[in-house]
Write a protein that holds these residues in place. Structure first.
Motif, PDB file in Angstrom:
ATOM      1  N   UNK A 190       0.840  -1.188   0.000  1.00 19.40           N
ATOM      2  CA  UNK A 190       0.000   0.000   0.000  1.00 19.40           C
ATOM      3  C   UNK A 190       0.880   1.244   0.000  1.00 19.40           C
ATOM      4  N   UNK A 191       0.402   2.291  -0.655  1.00 23.65           N
ATOM      5  CA  UNK A 191       1.177   3.511  -0.846  1.00 23.65           C
ATOM      6  C   UNK A 191       0.567   4.634  -0.013  1.00 23.65           C
ATOM      7  N   UNK A 192       1.412   5.343   0.741  1.00 29.67           N
ATOM      8  CA  UNK A 192       0.996   6.496   1.533  1.00 29.67           C
ATOM      9  C   UNK A 192       1.749   7.735   1.058  1.00 29.67           C
ATOM     10  N   UNK A 193       1.117   8.894   1.210  1.00 30.80           N
ATOM     11  CA  UNK A 193       1.820  10.120   0.871  1.00 30.80           C
ATOM     12  C   UNK A 193       2.674  10.570   2.053  1.00 30.80           C
ATOM     13  N   UNK A 194       3.305  11.746   1.926  1.00 31.24           N
ATOM     14  CA  UNK A 194       4.221  12.222   2.965  1.00 31.24           C
ATOM     15  C   UNK A 194       3.524  12.437   4.295  1.00 31.24           C
ATOM     16  N   UNK A 195       2.207  12.695   4.254  1.00 35.26           N
ATOM     17  CA  UNK A 195       1.446  12.908   5.482  1.00 35.26           C
ATOM     18  C   UNK A 195       0.882  11.612   6.050  1.00 35.26           C
ATOM     19  N   UNK A 196       1.189  10.489   5.403  1.00 33.08           N
ATOM     20  CA  UNK A 196       0.719   9.201   5.886  1.00 33.08           C
ATOM     21  C   UNK A 196      -0.656   8.815   5.409  1.00 33.08           C
ATOM     22  N   UNK A 224     -12.401  -9.690   1.425  1.00 27.61           N
ATOM     23  CA  UNK A 224     -13.023 -10.856   2.031  1.00 27.61           C
ATOM     24  C   UNK A 224     -12.131 -11.479   3.093  1.00 27.61           C
ATOM     25  N   UNK A 225     -11.867 -12.797   3.024  1.00 33.03           N
ATOM     26  CA  UNK A 225     -11.055 -13.459   4.042  1.00 33.03           C
ATOM     27  C   UNK A 225      -9.626 -12.932   4.128  1.00 33.03           C
ATOM     28  N   UNK A 226      -9.178 -12.196   3.112  1.00 35.85           N
ATOM     29  CA  UNK A 226      -7.832 -11.632   3.088  1.00 35.85           C
ATOM     30  C   UNK A 226      -7.801 -10.194   3.624  1.00 35.85           C
ATOM     31  N   UNK A 227      -8.900  -9.723   4.185  1.00 39.88           N
ATOM     32  CA  UNK A 227      -8.988  -8.326   4.633  1.00 39.88           C
ATOM     33  C   UNK A 227      -7.927  -7.997   5.676  1.00 39.88           C
ATOM     34  N   UNK A 228      -7.670  -8.893   6.621  1.00 38.77           N
ATOM     35  CA  UNK A 228      -6.669  -8.609   7.646  1.00 38.77           C
ATOM     36  C   UNK A 228      -5.261  -8.532   7.051  1.00 38.77           C
ATOM     37  N   UNK A 229      -5.002  -9.276   5.987  1.00 41.72           N
ATOM     38  CA  UNK A 229      -3.698  -9.187   5.316  1.00 41.72           C
ATOM     39  C   UNK A 229      -3.521  -7.804   4.692  1.00 41.72           C
ATOM     40  N   UNK A 230      -4.566  -7.285   4.076  1.00 42.56           N
ATOM     41  CA  UNK A 230      -4.476  -5.955   3.467  1.00 42.56           C
ATOM     42  C   UNK A 230      -4.307  -4.903   4.555  1.00 42.56           C
ATOM     43  N   UNK A 231      -5.032  -5.048   5.647  1.00 36.28           N
ATOM     44  CA  UNK A 231      -4.898  -4.104   6.762  1.00 36.28           C
ATOM     45  C   UNK A 231      -3.474  -4.134   7.329  1.00 36.28           C
ATOM     46  N   UNK A 233      -0.807  -4.568   5.645  1.00 32.50           N
ATOM     47  CA  UNK A 233       0.047  -3.787   4.751  1.00 32.50           C
ATOM     48  C   UNK A 233      -0.057  -2.301   5.053  1.00 32.50           C
ATOM     49  N   UNK A 234      -1.189  -1.886   5.602  1.00 33.99           N
ATOM     50  CA  UNK A 234      -1.370  -0.492   5.993  1.00 33.99           C
ATOM     51  C   UNK A 234      -0.632  -0.213   7.297  1.00 33.99           C
ATOM     52  N   UNK A 235      -0.862  -1.105   8.280  1.00 34.29           N
ATOM     53  CA  UNK A 235      -0.198  -0.968   9.578  1.00 34.29           C
ATOM     54  C   UNK A 235      -0.118  -2.344  10.209  1.00 34.29           C
ATOM     55  N   UNK A 236       1.076  -2.910  10.349  1.00 35.94           N
ATOM     56  CA  UNK A 236       1.213  -4.305  10.795  1.00 35.94           C
ATOM     57  C   UNK A 236       0.661  -4.584  12.183  1.00 35.94           C
ATOM     58  N   UNK A 237       0.567  -3.558  13.048  1.00 35.90           N
ATOM     59  CA  UNK A 237       0.168  -3.823  14.420  1.00 35.90           C
ATOM     60  C   UNK A 237      -1.335  -3.728  14.648  1.00 35.90           C
ATOM     61  N   UNK A 353     -12.609   2.388   8.843  1.00 34.43           N
ATOM     62  CA  UNK A 353     -11.617   3.275   8.227  1.00 34.43           C
ATOM     63  C   UNK A 353     -10.417   3.391   9.146  1.00 34.43           C
ATOM     64  N   UNK A 354      -9.226   3.130   8.626  1.00 34.60           N
ATOM     65  CA  UNK A 354      -8.012   3.221   9.425  1.00 34.60           C
ATOM     66  C   UNK A 354      -7.565   4.670   9.532  1.00 34.60           C
ATOM     67  N   UNK A 355      -6.567   4.907  10.370  1.00 34.17           N
ATOM     68  CA  UNK A 355      -6.049   6.262  10.562  1.00 34.17           C
ATOM     69  C   UNK A 355      -5.487   6.838   9.272  1.00 34.17           C
ATOM     70  N   UNK A 356      -4.961   5.983   8.405  1.00 41.01           N
ATOM     71  CA  UNK A 356      -4.398   6.460   7.137  1.00 41.01           C
ATOM     72  C   UNK A 356      -5.459   6.702   6.071  1.00 41.01           C
TER      73      UNK A 356
END
Length: 514
Positions: A190-196, A224-231, A233-237, A353-356
């Motif tokens: 996943x790609x974030x900008x300079x502000x996260x 679907x069942x892979x949603x936690x894997x995608x999350x 990639x956004x923030x591992x913790x 919705x995550x913080x990013x």
């Protein structure tokens, strides 16, 4: 529709949807119809996982009434009515029998009360009223059902669908509305900008091996069942969002059923279905907690034995493991829960919705995908500064790409005969093509250009014809033999030897290298 990955990376899209099951497909269609620029990517084929392993039902969920989930049932019944209207070639009414035996745990009055409430919640969306049937009437619709101790039963109505093709047509409809969609494209970072803030993903085309970036103002994970894997990639913790449960179905040879059956398992009383499906009998589903990798889900020996016990508790002659033609296994991406039993885990939809800024949508039912998508796009429009009230969702009235403009009952009565006459093919083949492709059946035959080899059966005794594979490759994004054999048709389920030796199949003639 052509598969093309170049448009995915040549601009910043309003919306990137990760996941090409029914939920992601529905979001892409809704957003595109509301004027957003949309990119939809799926790491495998569209509907390759849970969205092709369902019970093939569009239903309100009668059993949810026992848990007082009245809102969920009402919503699903309303959506059932909508899907019967916008996709009548893929979603059709199905009578379902609920037999009552002398030893049934749910007495007649209780079932009557539940069905009356079911009809009332449907309101104007009701397909038909439930009715009491005699043992003889039930046996006529369900040959082989055991009549000893059978007091009779109720007939009510829900709807049956082709789940993989319904998902595919939603994708194709989204593309027709301007969305860019590609299967076999995996989000690997996943790609974030300079502000996260979330701004897209790095992706890999699994067919060519090429890598590229998909940029977007908003990113939604419908994995679907892979949603936690995608999350992750956004923030591992981040804490796990899901408590997946596994659902398994078995397919037996046809038993002459002209209605489905809703039954209680003789061992534990769990509700499951026995349904006529594609000339065979579908039995399911199981519901068990699942903690392994989503890519490894399969039907185990205990799953098959459990479903055979359920079937054999009601039918003669009994079925054995050698009679299982195929199995289907999928994961329900349900919200994390403290529920002690899988069946008690909530089926409600959730949007997180995550913080990013990464949106994750999960839960829900196949039946309610359209309404889930509408709610998700409402939230996206608000985030982008638009007004959902000024841009309401049109999907409740937008017919899918294969739905004819004419009344379906009239169309299906007339079009097969017209195709048989115009193209010189067997009436049963014309009916099969209309039932699968709806109004697109004529285009398929036109592209055969008089080549009668297109009308030849792929497998003797099955309705599928050779011309379908070329059409699926040209217009339905099929790229690998399993795309043709497992989702655009189901030949690979019923004839697994085709998957073992795909080079001998006509689909290899239309495979394309990217």
């Amino acid at each position: 529709m052509e598969r093309s990955i170049e448009p995915l990376g040549d601009r910043t899209h309003d919306l990137l949807v990760i996941g090409g099951g029914i939920t992601g497909a529905g979001i892409a269609l809704d957003a595109a119809l509301r004027g957003l620029s949309v990119a939809l990517i799926e790491k495998g084929d569209f509907a390759a996982a849970t969205s092709s392993a369902s019970s093939k039902l569009i239903h309100g969920g009668l059993r949810y009434l026992e848990g007082a989930h009245f809102g969920l049932v009402r919503e699903a019944l309303r959506e059932r009515h909508t899907l019967l209207r916008i996709a009548p070639h893929l979603v059709r009414p199905l009578p379902i029998l609920l037999p009552i035996y002398h030893k049934s745990t749910r007495p007649r009055w209780m079932v009557k009360l539940g069905l009356s409430l079911y009809d009332w919640l449907a309101g104007r969306a009701r397909i038909g009223r439930h009715a009491w049937w005699t043992p003889a009437q039930i046996a006529a619709q369900a040959p082989g059902i055991r009549t000893q101790g059978l007091r009779g039963g109720f007939r009510f109505f829900d709807a049956q669908m082709d789940d993989a093709r319904l998902c595919l047509e939603v994708v194709l409809s989204a593309m027709a509305a301007g969305a860019q969609a590609a299967n076999y494209v995996e989000a690997v970072e996943l790609v974030h900008d300079a502000a996260g803030r979330m701004r897209g993903c790095e992706a890999v085309d699994r067919l060519s091996g090429s890598s590229f970036r998909v940029s977007a103002r908003v990113v939604v994970s419908a994995a679907g069942p892979w949603a936690d894997r995608v999350r992750a990639m956004d923030r591992p913790d981040q804490a796990a969002l899901l408590t997946p449960t596994k659902g398994v179905h078995i397919v037996l040879a046809g038993r002459g059923l002209t209605a489905g059956l809703l039954l209680a398992h003789p061992q534990d009383g769990r509700v499951l279905f026995v349904l006529p499906w594609m000339g065979r009998t579908l039995v399911g589903t199981t519901d068990t907690f699942y903690g392994a990798a989503p890519d490894d889900v399969h039907a185990g020996a205990s799953d098959v034995a459990y479903l055979l016990d359920a079937f054999n508790g009601y039918f003669d002659p009994p079925a054995a493991s050698r009679d299982v033609v195929a199995t289907l296994a999928g994961l329900r991406p349900l919200l994390a829960s403290n529920a002690r039993s899988p069946s008690a885990v909530s089926r409600e939809c959730a949007m997180v919705r995550s913080a990013s800024g990464l949106w994750t949508i999960t839960g829900g039912k196949y039946t309610t995908y359209r309404h889930m998508a509408e709610q998700m796009v409402d939230a996206i429009l608000s985030e982008l500064g638009g007004s959902p009230r000024r841009m309401p969702s049109p999907t409740a009235s937008h017919r899918l790409i294969g739905a004819p403009a004419a009344d379906w009952t009239v169309y299906r009565s007339n079009e097969p005969a017209a195709l048989a006459r115009d193209f010189g093919l067997a009436p049963e083949t014309a009916t099969h093509l209309v039932d699968r492709y709806g109004s697109r059946a004529r285009r398929l035959l036109e592209e055969c250009a008089g080549d009668r080899s297109c009308y030849a059966a792929i497998v003797p005794g099955e309705p599928d014809v050779r011309g379908e594979f070329a059409f699926q490759a040209a217009h339905e994004l099929a790229r690998r033999p399993e795309d043709h054999l497992l989702r655009r048709t189901r030949l690979g389920l019923f004839h697994p030897e085709l998957l073992d030796a795909p080079a001998r199949m006509p689909c290899t003639e239309v495979r394309r290298s990217e």
